[in-house]
Motif scaffolding. Structure first.
Motif, mmCIF file in Angstrom:
data_model
loop_
_atom_site.group_PDB
_atom_site.id
_atom_site.type_symbol
_atom_site.label_atom_id
_atom_site.label_comp_id
_atom_site.label_asym_id
_atom_site.label_seq_id
_atom_site.Cartn_x
_atom_site.Cartn_y
_atom_site.Cartn_z
ATOM 1 N N ASP A 35 22.981 45.417 41.816
ATOM 2 C CA ASP A 35 22.946 44.403 42.876
ATOM 3 C C ASP A 35 23.551 43.084 42.415
ATOM 4 O O ASP A 35 23.868 42.220 43.239
ATOM 5 N N PHE A 36 23.695 42.930 41.117
ATOM 6 C CA PHE A 36 24.284 41.708 40.571
ATOM 7 C C PHE A 36 25.725 41.539 41.053
ATOM 8 O O PHE A 36 26.197 40.407 41.237
ATOM 9 N N GLU A 37 26.415 42.644 41.285
ATOM 10 C CA GLU A 37 27.798 42.572 41.764
ATOM 11 C C GLU A 37 27.856 41.911 43.141
ATOM 12 O O GLU A 37 28.689 41.035 43.392
ATOM 13 N N GLY A 38 26.962 42.343 44.035
ATOM 14 C CA GLY A 38 26.913 41.734 45.359
ATOM 15 C C GLY A 38 26.507 40.274 45.301
ATOM 16 O O GLY A 38 26.990 39.447 46.082
ATOM 17 N N PHE A 39 25.613 39.960 44.374
ATOM 18 C CA PHE A 39 25.183 38.575 44.173
ATOM 19 C C PHE A 39 26.371 37.698 43.784
ATOM 20 O O PHE A 39 26.562 36.598 44.323
ATOM 21 N N CYS A 40 27.185 38.185 42.857
ATOM 22 C CA CYS A 40 28.361 37.425 42.418
ATOM 23 C C CYS A 40 29.370 37.279 43.555
ATOM 24 O O CYS A 40 29.967 36.207 43.739
ATOM 25 N N ALA A 41 29.558 38.360 44.318
ATOM 26 C CA ALA A 41 30.490 38.301 45.448
ATOM 27 C C ALA A 41 30.039 37.255 46.455
ATOM 28 O O ALA A 41 30.840 36.438 46.937
ATOM 29 N N ASP A 42 28.751 37.259 46.763
ATOM 30 C CA ASP A 42 28.225 36.299 47.738
ATOM 31 C C ASP A 42 28.316 34.870 47.209
ATOM 32 O O ASP A 42 28.623 33.934 47.957
ATOM 33 N N LEU A 43 28.063 34.700 45.928
ATOM 34 C CA LEU A 43 28.157 33.365 45.333
ATOM 35 C C LEU A 43 29.579 32.820 45.441
ATOM 36 O O LEU A 43 29.793 31.656 45.813
ATOM 37 N N LEU A 44 30.560 33.654 45.145
ATOM 38 C CA LEU A 44 31.950 33.210 45.224
ATOM 39 C C LEU A 44 32.345 32.878 46.661
ATOM 40 O O LEU A 44 33.149 31.968 46.897
ATOM 41 N N ARG A 45 31.779 33.598 47.619
ATOM 42 C CA ARG A 45 32.080 33.297 49.028
ATOM 43 C C ARG A 45 31.636 31.888 49.402
ATOM 44 O O ARG A 45 32.241 31.254 50.271
ATOM 45 N N GLN A 46 30.576 31.405 48.761
ATOM 46 C CA GLN A 46 30.097 30.052 49.049
ATOM 47 C C GLN A 46 31.116 28.994 48.642
ATOM 48 O O GLN A 46 31.065 27.859 49.120
ATOM 49 N N PHE A 47 32.053 29.376 47.781
ATOM 50 C CA PHE A 47 33.076 28.436 47.311
ATOM 51 C C PHE A 47 34.453 28.750 47.902
ATOM 52 O O PHE A 47 35.479 28.344 47.356
ATOM 53 N N GLY A 48 34.452 29.495 49.007
ATOM 54 C CA GLY A 48 35.703 29.731 49.723
ATOM 55 C C GLY A 48 36.487 30.956 49.300
ATOM 56 O O GLY A 48 37.631 31.137 49.728
ATOM 57 N N TRP A 49 35.885 31.812 48.482
ATOM 58 C CA TRP A 49 36.562 33.032 48.061
ATOM 59 C C TRP A 49 36.298 34.153 49.062
ATOM 60 O O TRP A 49 35.257 34.181 49.720
ATOM 61 N N GLN A 50 37.239 35.073 49.151
ATOM 62 C CA GLN A 50 37.007 36.335 49.847
ATOM 63 C C GLN A 50 36.647 37.368 48.786
ATOM 64 O O GLN A 50 37.340 37.473 47.771
ATOM 65 N N ALA A 51 35.574 38.108 49.018
ATOM 66 C CA ALA A 51 35.081 39.025 47.983
ATOM 67 C C ALA A 51 34.659 40.352 48.584
ATOM 68 O O ALA A 51 33.997 40.391 49.620
ATOM 69 N N GLN A 52 35.049 41.423 47.914
ATOM 70 C CA GLN A 52 34.662 42.769 48.325
ATOM 71 C C GLN A 52 34.170 43.529 47.101
ATOM 72 O O GLN A 52 34.849 43.582 46.074
ATOM 73 N N VAL A 53 32.980 44.112 47.216
ATOM 74 C CA VAL A 53 32.418 44.909 46.124
ATOM 75 C C VAL A 53 33.029 46.308 46.183
ATOM 76 O O VAL A 53 33.087 46.925 47.247
ATOM 77 N N THR A 54 33.480 46.816 45.055
ATOM 78 C CA THR A 54 34.071 48.155 45.022
ATOM 79 C C THR A 54 32.969 49.209 45.000
ATOM 80 O O THR A 54 31.862 48.950 44.516
ATOM 81 N N PRO A 55 33.242 50.416 45.537
ATOM 82 C CA PRO A 55 32.228 51.479 45.523
ATOM 83 C C PRO A 55 31.832 51.831 44.094
ATOM 84 O O PRO A 55 32.693 51.923 43.213
ATOM 85 N N PRO A 56 30.545 52.042 43.833
ATOM 86 C CA PRO A 56 30.083 52.316 42.463
ATOM 87 C C PRO A 56 30.740 53.532 41.827
ATOM 88 O O PRO A 56 31.039 53.524 40.637
ATOM 89 N N SER A 57 30.979 54.585 42.612
ATOM 90 C CA SER A 57 31.488 55.824 42.024
ATOM 91 C C SER A 57 32.995 55.812 41.814
ATOM 92 O O SER A 57 33.528 56.642 41.094
ATOM 93 N N ARG A 58 33.694 54.882 42.458
ATOM 94 C CA ARG A 58 35.155 54.846 42.352
ATOM 95 C C ARG A 58 35.618 53.401 42.221
ATOM 96 O O ARG A 58 36.465 52.922 42.970
ATOM 97 N N ASP A 59 35.053 52.685 41.236
ATOM 98 C CA ASP A 59 35.356 51.257 41.153
ATOM 99 C C ASP A 59 36.629 50.942 40.382
ATOM 100 O O ASP A 59 37.048 49.788 40.317
ATOM 101 N N GLY A 60 37.252 51.936 39.768
ATOM 102 C CA GLY A 60 38.526 51.706 39.100
ATOM 103 C C GLY A 60 38.439 50.838 37.868
ATOM 104 O O GLY A 60 39.446 50.322 37.385
ATOM 105 N N GLY A 61 37.234 50.638 37.326
ATOM 106 C CA GLY A 61 37.082 49.831 36.122
ATOM 107 C C GLY A 61 36.813 48.363 36.392
ATOM 108 O O GLY A 61 36.859 47.550 35.467
ATOM 109 N N PHE A 62 36.531 48.004 37.640
ATOM 110 C CA PHE A 62 36.176 46.622 37.971
ATOM 111 C C PHE A 62 35.221 46.643 39.158
ATOM 112 O O PHE A 62 35.103 47.641 39.868
ATOM 113 N N ASP A 63 34.548 45.530 39.387
ATOM 114 C CA ASP A 63 33.470 45.487 40.386
ATOM 115 C C ASP A 63 33.840 44.786 41.690
ATOM 116 O O ASP A 63 33.289 45.108 42.737
ATOM 117 N N LEU A 64 34.736 43.803 41.621
ATOM 118 C CA LEU A 64 35.055 43.011 42.810
ATOM 119 C C LEU A 64 36.560 42.905 43.013
ATOM 120 O O LEU A 64 37.317 42.777 42.042
#
Length: 313
Positions: free
Chosen positions: A171-200
């Motif tokens: 859930d920390f990944e979603g927390f980071c995504a939401d935090l960045l959105r507060q500063f004007g970023w667009q953020a999408q969490v990648t699916p856990p099973s197919r994240d390609g080696g990164f989370d956002l």
């Protein structure tokens, strides 16, 4: 006698053709009646609620009237699927199961095989002032958004953040995504099973694309150079313009030097706490609007098998 046999066959052939034509006409008539019934029902619904029902949605009369609308979204699935939902290619079964979305409004029950069209229709109903309860996906998103808000507001220390996600570190990944959105970023969490080696997947305020890795570790844990190199390697296929690594812990000196060399941005635990405090101060006690719980196309796409997403969706 020999001349009568072909004549008998000819009569039999005419009979078969007649039956086929009659069956086709009956089927066509049934189809036309069904279409007419659907049009009549759409017209009645429009007169009642002032919202046009899409052609992709079939209408029926509900067994019982519903004072408040409700709905459940259905998604396509492979009949022979692996654990991650993609097609099991060990099987010759290529059938797709089309689970229907169901919408109840007043005396009407509506069914559709396209979850995107169904959800867009629900949003139109709500915009017209017709109450429709949250679906399961919206409730989950609402819980996640409010949970992230509580986590930000209580993030007075690194230990407080770590404690917030001790039960479910992902859930920390979603927390980071939401935090960045507060500063004007667009953020999408990648699916856990197919994240390609990164989370956002991210786009900064100026539009620069990023990928990010998020790690919720204890304050005594140190992120070394190999983990940063892994993120750098993941970008070989993603081709983002920037890289970002976020953690509740700290980075080794070797990792800091590597990040400087490759231009990777780093956020450690202390910086993360400061960002949370800034976001909390700017937002105050204001609760997120209802629009924050609305499902995006990306949210809906998470429920569709990855190997179907490039098709009709």
């Amino acid at each position: 006698m020999t001349n009568s046999i072909p004549q008998q066959y000819l009569h039999f052939l005419y009979l078969i053709i007649g039956v086929i034509v009659a069956a086709a006409l009956v089927a066509l008539l049934i189809k036309l009646v069904q279409l007419l019934v659907q049009e009549v029902r759409r017209d009645r619904f429009f007169k009642e609620y002032g919202v046009a029902v899409p052609k992709s949605i079939r209408m029926r009369k509900a067994k019982h009237p519903h004072a408040t609308g409700s709905f459940a979204l259905g998604y396509p699935a492979w009949a022979a699927a692996k654990r991650d939902g993609t097609r099991d290619r060990r099987s010759n079964n290529t059938a797709v199961i089309h689970r229907l979305s169901v919408i109840f409004v007043g005396r009407w029950k509506m069914l559709g095989s396209d979850p995107f069209a169904a959800y867009a229709f629900v949003q139109q109903l709500r915009a017209a002032g017709i109450p429709v309860d949250y679906c399961a996906e919206e409730r989950a998103k609402r819980d996640a958004v409010l949970g992230q808000l509580r986590a930000r507001r209580t993030a007075t220390s690194i230990d407080a953040i770590i404690q917030s996600f001790s039960g479910n570190p992902t859930d920390f990944e979603g927390f980071c995504a939401d935090l960045l959105r507060q500063f004007g970023w667009q953020a999408q969490v990648t699916p856990p099973s197919r994240d390609g080696g990164f989370d956002l997947r991210l786009h900064g305020p100026t539009g620069t694309s990023y990928i990010a890795e998020c790690k919720c570790y204890s304050r005594n844990h140190h992120i070394g150079r190999p983990m940063l190199q892994k993120l750098q390697g993941a970008n070989m296929t993603e081709h983002a313009q920037g890289l970002l690594f976020i953690t509740t812990s700290r980075f080794t000196s070797d990792a800091l030097e590597y990040a400087r060399q490759v231009g990777m941005q780093l956020i450690d635990g202390a910086q993360l706490v400061r960002l949370c405090q800034e976001a909390a101060q700017s937002q105050g006690d204001v609760q997120p609007p209802e629009s924050a719980f609305a499902l995006t196309r990306a949210d809906l796409m998470q429920h569709i098998p990855a190997d179907m997403r490039g098709q009709a969706w």
